[in-house]
Design a protein around this motif. Sequence first.
Motif: not given
Length: 250
Positions: A133-136, A170-174, A127-131, A149-152
């Motif tokens: 950008p494709a470039q990331a 990032t930490v709280t989202e993960l 679900p986090l990957a869906d948010a 995690v670095w990408a986030l």
Amino acid sequence: MCRHIAYTGPMLGLVELLVRPPHGLYRQSWAPRRQRHGTVNADGFGVGWYADGDPVPARYRRTGPIWADPNFADLARVVRSGAVLAAIRDATEAGADGEAAAAPFADGRWLFSHNGAVKGWPLSAAPLADALPAQALLRLEARCDAAFVWALVLSRLTNGDEAGQAMADTVTELAAAAPGSRLNLLLTDGETITATAWGDTLWYLHSPGRSTVVASEPYDDDPYWREVPDRTLLAATRTDVLLTPLKEPQ
């Protein structure tokens, strides 16, 4: 799993920071003292450092154990820097990414490392990957959880968040998406050090106005090492260290 360290202060040889201390990162690759998960960090290593007058750091990364690389020993003997981030890796699971999976990850002036594991990887992170950008996603250096995690974190930095906010969010989202994850993150731009303690050990050694070291565990028995409480954001420079509690996700 994994150990990492960041330093900012007067010019210091890599050998003095990573190899010569009695319990430095070099020795932690086979004999960590406070590692809670895993015992040997032999699945790759990396060092990033900043040269005077150049805001973009250099990196040296390899797939094998740090003790088995004679080129690193030669490099550490001659390289000096006022800002360093280094890490040794104990892979969460087998992969074919090689040195691309070894921290530090980098973009522009930033160096980043993740000590821990995303629980349920990779399904829990979908679900986090869906948010993102494709470039990331296309720019991911490796398919491991640390690279994701670095990408986030980098996405937030690119969108204008300051380092502490990017790391904390990032930490709280993960943690919400993958409960039980261990998310000790380490980030530097050569001037500041930002870190999180979430599920594993984190320590710092501060000499006010001179230097700061942030590490998974102390590299010696100096009584001035201080442990960072779990669920904490650390923001440091040469002059200050600020600790801020992180909230559990609802």
